[in-house]
Design a protein around this motif. Structure first.
Motif, PDB file in Angstrom:
ATOM      1  N   ILE A 198       0.331  -1.756   0.032  1.00 53.34           N
ATOM      2  CA  ILE A 198      -0.069   0.133   0.336  1.00 53.34           C
ATOM      3  C   ILE A 198       0.711   1.362   0.093  1.00 53.34           C
ATOM      4  CG2 ILE A 198      -1.559   1.520   1.156  1.00 53.34           C
ATOM      5  CD1 ILE A 198      -3.211  -0.862   2.171  1.00 53.34           C
ATOM      6  N   LEU A 199       2.237   1.285   0.063  1.00 53.46           N
ATOM      7  CA  LEU A 199       2.406   2.375   0.606  1.00 53.46           C
ATOM      8  C   LEU A 199       3.429   2.760  -0.946  1.00 53.46           C
ATOM      9  CD1 LEU A 199       5.884   0.866   3.517  1.00 53.46           C
ATOM     10  CD2 LEU A 199       4.145   2.676   3.649  1.00 53.46           C
ATOM     11  N   PHE A 200       3.136   2.607  -2.216  1.00 55.60           N
ATOM     12  CA  PHE A 200       3.712   2.614  -3.151  1.00 55.60           C
ATOM     13  C   PHE A 200       2.043   2.920  -3.616  1.00 55.60           C
ATOM     14  CE2 PHE A 200       6.608  -0.633  -1.781  1.00 55.60           C
ATOM     15  CZ  PHE A 200       8.357  -0.236  -2.450  1.00 55.60           C
ATOM     16  N   LEU A 201       1.390   3.174  -3.213  1.00 53.74           N
ATOM     17  CA  LEU A 201       0.219   3.556  -4.153  1.00 53.74           C
ATOM     18  C   LEU A 201       0.295   5.301  -4.561  1.00 53.74           C
ATOM     19  CD1 LEU A 201      -3.022   1.269  -2.234  1.00 53.74           C
ATOM     20  CD2 LEU A 201      -2.388   1.047  -4.502  1.00 53.74           C
ATOM     21  N   SER A 202      -0.278   6.102  -4.607  1.00 51.89           N
ATOM     22  CA  SER A 202      -0.180   7.662  -5.409  1.00 51.89           C
ATOM     23  C   SER A 202      -1.085   7.658  -3.818  1.00 51.89           C
ATOM     24  CB  SER A 202      -0.876   8.014  -6.435  1.00 51.89           C
ATOM     25  OG  SER A 202      -2.248   7.096  -6.895  1.00 51.89           O
ATOM     26  N   GLN A 230      -7.873  -4.230  -7.093  1.00 56.91           N
ATOM     27  CA  GLN A 230      -7.584  -3.393  -8.423  1.00 56.91           C
ATOM     28  C   GLN A 230      -6.363  -2.176  -7.873  1.00 56.91           C
ATOM     29  OE1 GLN A 230     -11.484  -1.915  -9.743  1.00 56.91           O
ATOM     30  NE2 GLN A 230     -12.345  -3.791 -10.006  1.00 56.91           N
ATOM     31  N   LEU A 231      -6.114  -1.784  -7.279  1.00 57.30           N
ATOM     32  CA  LEU A 231      -5.615  -0.318  -6.539  1.00 57.30           C
ATOM     33  C   LEU A 231      -4.306  -1.268  -7.064  1.00 57.30           C
ATOM     34  CD1 LEU A 231      -7.576   1.793  -4.604  1.00 57.30           C
ATOM     35  CD2 LEU A 231      -6.360   1.978  -7.049  1.00 57.30           C
ATOM     36  N   LEU A 276       1.642  -3.290  -8.841  1.00 56.69           N
ATOM     37  CA  LEU A 276       2.187  -4.982  -8.734  1.00 56.69           C
ATOM     38  C   LEU A 276       2.070  -5.154 -10.611  1.00 56.69           C
ATOM     39  CD1 LEU A 276       0.820  -7.326  -6.159  1.00 56.69           C
ATOM     40  CD2 LEU A 276       3.003  -5.833  -6.254  1.00 56.69           C
ATOM     41  N   PHE A 277       1.456  -5.064 -11.796  1.00 58.81           N
ATOM     42  CA  PHE A 277       2.293  -5.154 -13.204  1.00 58.81           C
ATOM     43  C   PHE A 277       2.082  -3.985 -13.564  1.00 58.81           C
ATOM     44  CE2 PHE A 277      -1.900  -8.290 -11.587  1.00 58.81           C
ATOM     45  CZ  PHE A 277      -1.454  -8.947 -12.428  1.00 58.81           C
ATOM     46  N   LYS A 278       2.051  -3.025 -12.998  1.00 59.64           N
ATOM     47  CA  LYS A 278       2.698  -2.046 -13.370  1.00 59.64           C
ATOM     48  C   LYS A 278       3.937  -1.570 -13.878  1.00 59.64           C
ATOM     49  CE  LYS A 278       2.061   3.431 -14.486  1.00 59.64           C
ATOM     50  NZ  LYS A 278       1.144   4.371 -14.030  1.00 59.64           N
ATOM     51  N   LEU A 293      -7.214  -5.371 -14.110  1.00 61.14           N
ATOM     52  CA  LEU A 293      -5.774  -4.583 -12.519  1.00 61.14           C
ATOM     53  C   LEU A 293      -4.738  -3.906 -13.768  1.00 61.14           C
ATOM     54  CD1 LEU A 293      -5.766  -8.314 -10.592  1.00 61.14           C
ATOM     55  CD2 LEU A 293      -7.308  -6.257  -9.827  1.00 61.14           C
ATOM     56  N   ILE A 294      -4.788  -4.314 -15.265  1.00 62.75           N
ATOM     57  CA  ILE A 294      -3.849  -3.681 -15.539  1.00 62.75           C
ATOM     58  C   ILE A 294      -3.770  -2.739 -16.663  1.00 62.75           C
ATOM     59  CG2 ILE A 294      -2.416  -4.241 -17.678  1.00 62.75           C
ATOM     60  CD1 ILE A 294      -2.541  -7.417 -16.687  1.00 62.75           C
ATOM     61  N   PRO A 295      -3.521  -1.238 -16.183  1.00 60.79           N
ATOM     62  CA  PRO A 295      -3.773  -0.234 -16.509  1.00 60.79           C
ATOM     63  C   PRO A 295      -3.012   0.004 -18.094  1.00 60.79           C
ATOM     64  CG  PRO A 295      -1.864   0.375 -15.268  1.00 60.79           C
ATOM     65  CD  PRO A 295      -2.143  -1.622 -15.110  1.00 60.79           C
ATOM     66  N   GLN A 296      -4.444   0.832 -18.896  1.00 62.29           N
ATOM     67  CA  GLN A 296      -4.351   1.434 -19.983  1.00 62.29           C
ATOM     68  C   GLN A 296      -3.736  -0.260 -21.709  1.00 62.29           C
ATOM     69  OE1 GLN A 296      -1.261   4.442 -19.867  1.00 62.29           O
ATOM     70  NE2 GLN A 296      -3.516   5.674 -18.901  1.00 62.29           N
TER      71      GLN A 296
END
Length: 629
Positions: free
Chosen positions: A118-122, A189-190, A195-197, A226-229
């Motif tokens: 969670i620390l790596f979330l924006s 999802q967040l 992880l994927f990005k 889960l995978i953005p764009q």
């Protein structure tokens, strides 16, 4: 390159200095001045030595991949090593985060894992979680040096279903107690985007997509969510894919299956190992799935290991592309016998072959006549397969002809045979064409005549391992009568003996002392909870000159101290169960004391020196599958 060479040179000198000091040698001329002989500390261990040590700790856990106890020990050991200094931390953290979702951890361990991610979330995504009134555990002890690692980029082996379960546990059990399934989906999802990005640059090496029946909402784990764009760069360097889904393909979930395969097809072209377990309502329906699997296999450059649950002619044609590279092949179910045998005979470097019965026996097509096969292409005695290990997981009598054909084709190359089907004709072929078998694993309800036939051919093989599984009722009829013949039939090369059949302590005594081999490992599956009589026999056997018995394993259906505790035979349990070891150790101690009382007083000292003759642990279920291991 100079730095690497210098490190290796110093490592060699360091190891040599340790050897001299351990052996007590007075010759210190080979120890350089910059490593004082009286001040060698742990800080002087070169980097390459440390890497080997940490890799060894990691590899031990991976060898026991189904044992969560060993996994927790590895995690604890590596974490303590990471706290020694910055150098150790830099070497250990990538190994700690190589496969963080191998298991679903306990609540507190899982909370630490998810809270770290969670620390790596924006900040925007963190605010979203705060708006959902989710609790966060304050991680006060995290130093700045830990934050310097980009943990998502360190993940190389990703277990998709365990990731979802771990997030779900963080939301519904600890530290939160939410009952809304939508919040689990949101957090998944967040974190999935992170992880994927975060792995776009290096990517995963292994991707395990194991669906669990508990998550009936199939859309919950869609990769597109889960995978953005739709940036799937994390799959570009994938070398191993395992896909297992218990949901049968139907109209409602067909698109989800196809979407997953389309993602892999478009982004993966260098897979070395593929395992696909896909079930359909009807094997001839939904040909889109067959086409997607066929295209996935055709797109790979060099496929070396393949496990697949269903093979249509279209899929067989795709596998033929890799016949020069396949080292391991596992096929579940038989749809086209002719295509199957043509494929096997075309594989040039195939070492391990595993054929498994379908979930529904009626789906297997046994329309096979040996004369019809030889009309199409030459087989049998003139065809030599390079197969070393054959796993034949069929118990249907109709598959006898297939197994006989395979055994003839191996023509003395076979080293391991694991089968649930054994008949007089099969035994005759084995004794003629497969006389180099060193590992024989059989599970079958023998008749008395067939069991006698098996005992007649056992001396032919240079066996090192023998697993024999016979139903309790069947073996009870004739095991006692044949125990002397079984003892004399065991080849002197045998080291590991696994018996899942009826055997009393008295007949175990006969088997051990009348047989030629010196057994190293003995596993007994059908033993009552009171082990005293068996341990007396084993302790006596351990005192025989040149005895090599080191590993003894018993089954344990329930604890003696708790009659209500039932242990399912199908469950995977740890052989280091403290309660089991405590119980059996007490029995061994009592057995030993009983034996010493029977001995003359002048011989007692020699027996006292043999306090721990062998290690006792709990037996594991024998897995009749290389892929299952």
């Amino acid at each position: 390159m100079r730095i690497v060479t210098e490190i290796k040179r110093k490592s060699k000198i360091f190891r040599k200095s340790l050897t001299l000091r351990i052996s007590g040698s007075k010759d210190k001329r080979s120890i350089p001045n910059y490593i004082p002989s009286n001040s060698i500390t742990i800080q002087d261990i070169p980097i390459d030595c440390l890497e080997r040590i940490f890799s060894h700790i990691t590899n031990i856990s991976e060898e026991n991949s189904n044992d969560i106890l060993n996994y927790n020990i590895k995690i604890s050991t590596l974490f303590n090593c990471a706290r020694v200094n910055k150098l150790w931390s830099a070497l250990v953290i990538p190994k700690l985060w190589r496969r963080p979702f191998h298991f679903v951890l306990s609540d507190e361990q899982n909370c630490t894992l998810i809270s770290t991610l969670i620390l790596f979330l924006s900040e925007q995504d963190k605010n979203v979680l705060i708006d959902q009134q989710l609790k966060f555990v304050e991680m006060k002890n995290i130093n700045d040096r830990f934050i310097k690692f980009n943990y998502p980029q360190l993940i190389k082996l990703f277990d998709y279903d365990n990731f979802i379960k771990s997030v779900h546990r963080w939301v519904v059990r600890y530290p939160n107690t939410c009952t809304e399934f939508g919040k689990s989906r949101l957090v998944t999802q967040l974190l999935g985007k992170v992880l994927f990005k975060g792995n776009d640059l290096n990517g995963f090496k292994t991707f395990n997509y194991f669906r669990a029946k508990i998550y009936d909402n199939f859309d919950f784990i869609s990769l597109y969510k889960l995978i953005p764009q739709n940036s799937f760069g994390c799959f570009n360097n994938l070398t191993q894919l395992e896909y297992r889904n218990p949901h049968k393909v139907n109209k409602s979930n067909l698109d989800e299956f196809l979407n997953f395969f389309n993602i892999i097809i478009l982004n993966c072209s260098d897979l070395k190992s593929i395992s696909l377990d896909v079930r359909k309502e009807e094997k001839d329906d939904y040909l889109e799935i067959d086409y997607s699997i066929s295209k996935l296999l055709s797109n790979q450059k060099r496929l070396e290991n393949l496990s697949i649950s269903y093979c249509s002619p279209m899929i067989y044609n795709s596998i033929f592309r890799h016949t020069h590279y396949l080292n391991y092949l596992h096929i579940k179910g038989i749809n086209d016998m002719s295509c199957l045998l043509k494929l096997i005979s075309s594989c040039k470097v195939l070492k391990t072959l595993e054929l498994e019965q379908s979930w529904n026996k009626s789906d297997d097509d046994y329309k096979f006549h040996y004369s019809d096969l030889t009309k199409n292409f030459s087989l049998s005695h003139t065809t030599k397969l390079q197969i070393d290990h054959l796993y034949f997981n069929f118990n249907d009598q109709r598959s006898e002809t297939l197994l006989i054909c395979l055994l003839e084709m191996t023509n003395l190359n076979l080293k391991t045979l694991t089968t649930k089907l054994i008949t007089f004709n099969i035994m005759r072929i084995i004794s003629t064409f497969c006389t180099n078998i060193s590992s024989l694993n059989i599970s079958h309800n023998f008749s008395h005549i067939d069991f006698t036939s098996l005992l007649n051919i056992l001396p032919v093989f240079p066996l090192r391992q023998l697993y024999l599984e016979i139903s309790y009722s069947s073996s009870r009829e004739y095991m006692d009568a044949e125990i002397y013949k079984l003892a004399s039939s065991l080849p002197y090369t045998l080291e590991n003996l696994y018996l899942k059949c009826h055997i009393t302590p008295d007949y175990l005594d006969i088997l051990l002392n009348r047989s030629r081999p010196n057994i190293k490992s003995l596993w007994l599956y059908n033993v009552s909870d009171y082990y005293m009589d068996y341990l007396k026999i084993l302790y006596h056997y351990s005192l025989v000159q040149n005895n090599r018995l080191k590993d003894v394993r018993f089954n344990w259906n329930r604890s003696l101290n708790n009659s209500r505790r039932n242990r399912r035979s199908s469950s995977v349990t740890s052989c280091d169960d403290e309660e089991f070891k405590k119980t059996v150790s007490k029995h061994l101690k009592d057995a030993r004391q009983s034996i010493l009382k029977e001995k003359r007083k002048e011989k007692k000292e020699s027996f006292d020196n043999n306090k721990n003759p062998f290690i006792i642990s709990e037996v594991k279920n024998h897995i009749f599958s290389y892929h299952g291991k």
